[in-house]
Design a protein around this motif. Structure first.
Motif, PDB file in Angstrom:
ATOM      1  N   ILE A 213       0.835  -1.194   0.000  1.00  0.00           N
ATOM      2  CA  ILE A 213       0.000   0.000   0.000  1.00  0.00           C
ATOM      3  C   ILE A 213       0.872   1.247   0.000  1.00  0.00           C
ATOM      4  N   PRO A 214       0.301   2.410  -0.356  1.00  0.00           N
ATOM      5  CA  PRO A 214       1.092   3.645  -0.351  1.00  0.00           C
ATOM      6  C   PRO A 214       1.585   4.015   1.047  1.00  0.00           C
ATOM      7  N   VAL A 215       2.769   4.609   1.077  1.00  0.00           N
ATOM      8  CA  VAL A 215       3.369   5.106   2.314  1.00  0.00           C
ATOM      9  C   VAL A 215       3.682   6.586   2.133  1.00  0.00           C
ATOM     10  N   VAL A 216       3.301   7.379   3.128  1.00  0.00           N
ATOM     11  CA  VAL A 216       3.561   8.821   3.128  1.00  0.00           C
ATOM     12  C   VAL A 216       4.644   9.122   4.154  1.00  0.00           C
ATOM     13  N   ALA A 217       5.641   9.916   3.760  1.00  0.00           N
ATOM     14  CA  ALA A 217       6.723  10.308   4.666  1.00  0.00           C
ATOM     15  C   ALA A 217       6.413  11.660   5.293  1.00  0.00           C
ATOM     16  N   ASN A 218       6.643  11.761   6.595  1.00  0.00           N
ATOM     17  CA  ASN A 218       6.383  12.984   7.346  1.00  0.00           C
ATOM     18  C   ASN A 218       7.573  13.261   8.263  1.00  0.00           C
ATOM     19  N   GLY A 219       7.911  14.545   8.380  1.00  0.00           N
ATOM     20  CA  GLY A 219       9.013  14.937   9.245  1.00  0.00           C
ATOM     21  C   GLY A 219      10.030  15.793   8.515  1.00  0.00           C
ATOM     22  N   ASP A 220      10.125  17.054   8.909  1.00  0.00           N
ATOM     23  CA  ASP A 220      11.119  17.993   8.359  1.00  0.00           C
ATOM     24  C   ASP A 220      10.976  18.225   6.852  1.00  0.00           C
ATOM     25  N   VAL A 221       9.755  18.151   6.336  1.00  0.00           N
ATOM     26  CA  VAL A 221       9.514  18.542   4.942  1.00  0.00           C
ATOM     27  C   VAL A 221       9.233  20.047   4.967  1.00  0.00           C
ATOM     28  N   HIS A 222      10.314  20.817   5.143  1.00  0.00           N
ATOM     29  CA  HIS A 222      10.193  22.254   5.387  1.00  0.00           C
ATOM     30  C   HIS A 222      10.300  23.091   4.125  1.00  0.00           C
ATOM     31  N   THR A 223      10.937  22.544   3.105  1.00  0.00           N
ATOM     32  CA  THR A 223      11.138  23.263   1.851  1.00  0.00           C
ATOM     33  C   THR A 223      10.926  22.289   0.694  1.00  0.00           C
ATOM     34  N   LEU A 224      10.851  22.845  -0.513  1.00  0.00           N
ATOM     35  CA  LEU A 224      10.704  21.993  -1.690  1.00  0.00           C
ATOM     36  C   LEU A 224      11.947  21.130  -1.876  1.00  0.00           C
ATOM     37  N   GLU A 225      13.119  21.682  -1.557  1.00  0.00           N
ATOM     38  CA  GLU A 225      14.356  20.920  -1.682  1.00  0.00           C
ATOM     39  C   GLU A 225      14.368  19.772  -0.671  1.00  0.00           C
ATOM     40  N   ALA A 226      13.911  20.046   0.545  1.00  0.00           N
ATOM     41  CA  ALA A 226      13.845  18.993   1.564  1.00  0.00           C
ATOM     42  C   ALA A 226      12.855  17.917   1.146  1.00  0.00           C
ATOM     43  N   PHE A 252       4.831  24.066  -1.996  1.00  0.00           N
ATOM     44  CA  PHE A 252       4.708  23.020  -3.013  1.00  0.00           C
ATOM     45  C   PHE A 252       4.500  23.586  -4.417  1.00  0.00           C
ATOM     46  N   ALA A 253       4.243  24.886  -4.507  1.00  0.00           N
ATOM     47  CA  ALA A 253       4.126  25.531  -5.822  1.00  0.00           C
ATOM     48  C   ALA A 253       5.474  26.040  -6.309  1.00  0.00           C
ATOM     49  N   GLY A 254       6.536  25.833  -5.510  1.00  0.00           N
ATOM     50  CA  GLY A 254       7.877  26.181  -5.954  1.00  0.00           C
ATOM     51  C   GLY A 254       8.450  27.456  -5.390  1.00  0.00           C
ATOM     52  N   TYR A 255       7.746  28.107  -4.463  1.00  0.00           N
ATOM     53  CA  TYR A 255       8.244  29.346  -3.869  1.00  0.00           C
ATOM     54  C   TYR A 255       9.147  29.043  -2.677  1.00  0.00           C
ATOM     55  N   SER A 256      10.265  29.757  -2.591  1.00  0.00           N
ATOM     56  CA  SER A 256      11.184  29.553  -1.469  1.00  0.00           C
ATOM     57  C   SER A 256      10.734  30.299  -0.218  1.00  0.00           C
ATOM     58  N   LEU A 257      10.017  31.400  -0.403  1.00  0.00           N
ATOM     59  CA  LEU A 257       9.416  32.164   0.680  1.00  0.00           C
ATOM     60  C   LEU A 257       7.970  32.465   0.324  1.00  0.00           C
TER      61      LEU A 257
END
Length: 319
Positions: A213-226, A252-257
């Motif tokens: 089944i699908p697995v979602v990762a959570n934790g420190d997804v603070h930026t698009l690069e992360a 998630f739309a690609g903005y850094s700020l």
């Protein structure tokens, strides 16, 4: 719980959207707004959906009070016709309460999620959250009973967990949940005892490789690069962000700020939905924390009304 116009639209089938499991069939990782107490309410979900979020969760709702109290339902669960796909997260310590709550929200949501990871002492003392990590049979019963109440096979029943100290226990729990019929699993890459330690993305990868089944990762997804790094390290089917989206709803739309257009959208959404002044202010403080100089953020935090906040934003030429 839901506006009259939205109720009519639901009943008449005027809106279409991808169901959660359809999202996971895509090539890209599903971008998800995490369940956040006080913060991931309707207005904020409306905002982040404009900026790349594919799937949104409500804040955690206590299932027994939700079932027993109409007042609690109206307070805890607000949605509208555009708020889809939507997962309602519940804290539960028995299968019947969860199944009853699932039956109530099913017409207005696309799935329910069981919080099996909240590490707060009050939650664990009451048998909620991370307390459930030690009782995979109860989790199994919750999934089975909730599924039995819903005829729509596209309606998901998922769980959100933290890691055990021993990864074998986590794999065992997840396999049992999968066998019980859980639709997908979100894994926060820390144990209940951990707070600021780096998430264990290798552990998430191990669990992911053990399941179908699908697995979602959570934790420190603070930026698009992360987010890209977490996806690469875990192979996860979805990426869930909390603080990252609070600080930058357009992440998630690609903005850094946080872009000014996003701030303007938040003001418009808040005014149209009647967001309380305190909530309106708290979100702006997060959004502008890295955009404005600290003195200006302090001024923003001291303002006492929505109108004063809007005037301050105009003085700063943000509006």
């Amino acid at each position: 719980m839901i506006s009259d116009n939205a109720q009519s639209d639901y009943v008449n089938g005027n809106f279409t959207w991808k169901k959660p499991l359809e999202l996971f069939e895509g090539k890209d990782a599903v971008k998800i707004c995490a369940p956040m107490v006080r913060y991931s309410k309707l207005a904020f979900r409306t905002l982040v959906r404009k900026y790349g979020v594919d799937l949104a969760f409500t804040p955690m709702i206590i299932s027994d009070s939700f079932v027993r109290s109409i007042k609690a339902r109206d307070s805890d669960f607000t949605t509208n016709s555009g708020d889809r796909p939507l997962i309602v997260q519940f804290a539960a310590h028995n299968a019947k309460d969860l199944a009853d709550a699932t039956e109530i929200v099913a017409p207005y949501a696309d799935g329910v999620d069981v919080n099996c990871g909240c590490p707060q002492k009050w939650a664990m003392a009451d048998g909620y959250g991370a307390h459930l990590l030690s009782d995979p049979e109860l989790i199994k019963d919750m999934v089975v009973q909730s599924r039995s109440r819903i005829s729509d096979e596209s309606f998901t029943v998922s769980i959100k967990i933290r890691l055990h100290q021993n990864i074998r226990q986590t794999v065992d729990l997840c396999r049992k949940a999968e066998h019980a019929g859980v639709s997908f699993i979100t894994i926060h890459g820390r144990t209940p005892a951990q707070r600021r330690e780096p998430p264990d993305f290798e552990a998430i990868r191990i669990v992911k490789s053990s399941l179908r089944i699908p697995v979602v990762a959570n934790g420190d997804v603070h930026t698009l690069e992360a987010a890209a790094a977490v996806e690469e390290q875990t192979g996860a089917d979805g990426l869930m962000s909390a603080r990252g989206l609070l600080q930058n709803p357009a992440m998630f739309a690609g903005y850094s700020l946080t872009p000014l257009c996003c701030v303007k959208d938040w003001v418009d959404i808040s005014l149209s939905q009647g967001v309380p002044s305190g909530c309106f202010q708290h979100h702006l403080s997060y959004m502008l924390e890295k955009v404005l100089p600290r003195p200006q953020v302090r001024v923003l935090n001291c303002l006492q009304s929505t109108s004063a906040i809007i005037d301050h934003l105009r003085e700063l030429h943000i509006l």
